[in-house]
Design a protein around this motif. Sequence first.
Motif, short mmCIF file in Angstrom:
data_model
loop_
_atom_site.label_atom_id
_atom_site.label_comp_id
_atom_site.label_asym_id
_atom_site.label_seq_id
_atom_site.Cartn_x
_atom_site.Cartn_y
_atom_site.Cartn_z
N SER A 61 0.82 -1.26 -0.11
CA SER A 61 -0.03 -0.12 -0.02
C SER A 61 0.82 1.36 0.10
CB SER A 61 -0.89 0.14 1.11
OG SER A 61 -0.12 -0.06 2.34
N LYS A 62 1.98 1.11 0.31
CA LYS A 62 3.23 2.40 0.14
C LYS A 62 3.70 2.67 -0.97
CE LYS A 62 3.52 2.95 5.23
NZ LYS A 62 2.55 1.89 5.60
N LEU A 63 3.54 1.57 -2.06
CA LEU A 63 4.19 1.63 -3.12
C LEU A 63 3.69 2.91 -3.96
CD1 LEU A 63 4.40 -2.20 -4.09
CD2 LEU A 63 6.05 -0.74 -3.26
N GLU A 64 4.67 3.41 -4.57
CA GLU A 64 4.38 4.59 -5.71
C GLU A 64 3.27 4.21 -6.81
OE1 GLU A 64 4.13 6.86 -9.36
OE2 GLU A 64 5.15 4.76 -9.14
N LYS A 65 3.36 3.08 -7.23
CA LYS A 65 2.58 2.68 -8.21
C LYS A 65 1.00 2.44 -7.71
CE LYS A 65 4.86 -0.74 -9.69
NZ LYS A 65 5.65 -1.74 -10.61
N PHE A 66 1.07 1.86 -6.31
CA PHE A 66 -0.22 1.76 -5.73
C PHE A 66 -1.21 2.99 -5.62
CE2 PHE A 66 -3.01 1.05 -1.97
CZ PHE A 66 -3.48 -0.33 -2.29
N ASN A 67 -0.48 4.07 -5.34
CA ASN A 67 -1.23 5.35 -5.28
C ASN A 67 -1.21 6.12 -6.68
OD1 ASN A 67 -1.49 5.26 -2.18
ND2 ASN A 67 0.61 4.89 -2.31
N ARG A 68 -1.03 5.62 -7.57
CA ARG A 68 -1.21 6.35 -8.91
C ARG A 68 -2.42 6.25 -9.42
NH1 ARG A 68 2.82 2.94 -13.06
NH2 ARG A 68 4.35 4.07 -11.79
N LYS A 69 -3.10 6.46 -10.49
CA LYS A 69 -4.12 6.38 -11.13
C LYS A 69 -4.39 5.24 -11.67
CE LYS A 69 -5.50 11.57 -11.46
NZ LYS A 69 -5.95 12.34 -12.40
N TRP A 70 -5.40 4.41 -11.91
CA TRP A 70 -5.42 3.11 -12.34
C TRP A 70 -6.80 3.22 -13.22
CZ3 TRP A 70 -2.39 -1.23 -12.20
CH2 TRP A 70 -1.29 -1.13 -11.49
N ILE A 71 -6.85 2.49 -14.20
CA ILE A 71 -8.13 2.32 -15.31
C ILE A 71 -8.65 0.72 -15.08
CG2 ILE A 71 -9.26 2.24 -17.39
CD1 ILE A 71 -8.03 5.20 -16.11
#
Length: 208
Positions: A147-157
């Motif tokens: 949950s702390k990864l950068e990619k976890f907190n980017r926008k997803w489709i």
Amino acid sequence: MFFVLALFTFTASAGHAFEGKVRYVIDGDTFILENNKTVRMASIDTSEIGRNGKRDQYYAREATDILKRLISGKRVRIEYTPDHKDHYKRIVGWVYVDDLFVNEYMVRNGAAFFYYHKNNQKKLQNMILQAQRRAYKEMKGFWPVISKLEKFNRKWIGNKRSYRCFPDGSRSARKIGKQNRVFFPGLEQAFLKGYSPARNTNIWPVVR
């Protein structure tokens, strides 16, 4: 011979079950029975153990150890999913040891995440999704790190048809038809809604 084969195909697809003793656990969602049949647990996914010189993905060994403690050397009951086999010819099913629903247990303890399949039994998939929501809320297993990864907190489709999601702006995301797109501000919202990252997005960090 044809009748026996046809009967087996019918009963498997109808959700029938069989039992077997576990000989070897491959990773957190796959194992081999004493009759050499390989079983892939339905509607969950775990990180991969590195092979052929590749490094382990985060939490792969931990997930494997959890599954070993649960089922290694034990008799398990496997209930077929409607498709009952995947494209690798592995049996795909719901796994029980005694009265424990192993698929749900792995997700509830943060060792695996829910991986939707349109043909799998809705009631059992909903049970696993609820387990994922609890595991995330309680930060079990891999969730505190993931949950702390950068990619976890980017926008997803997300794709409404497959329940897979992709990083916003990626080629795979752009291929999703507008009528099937779901926008998520981060993976938290996607996971809680039952979407999961497509395997080619590879959210798992490797163990160094």
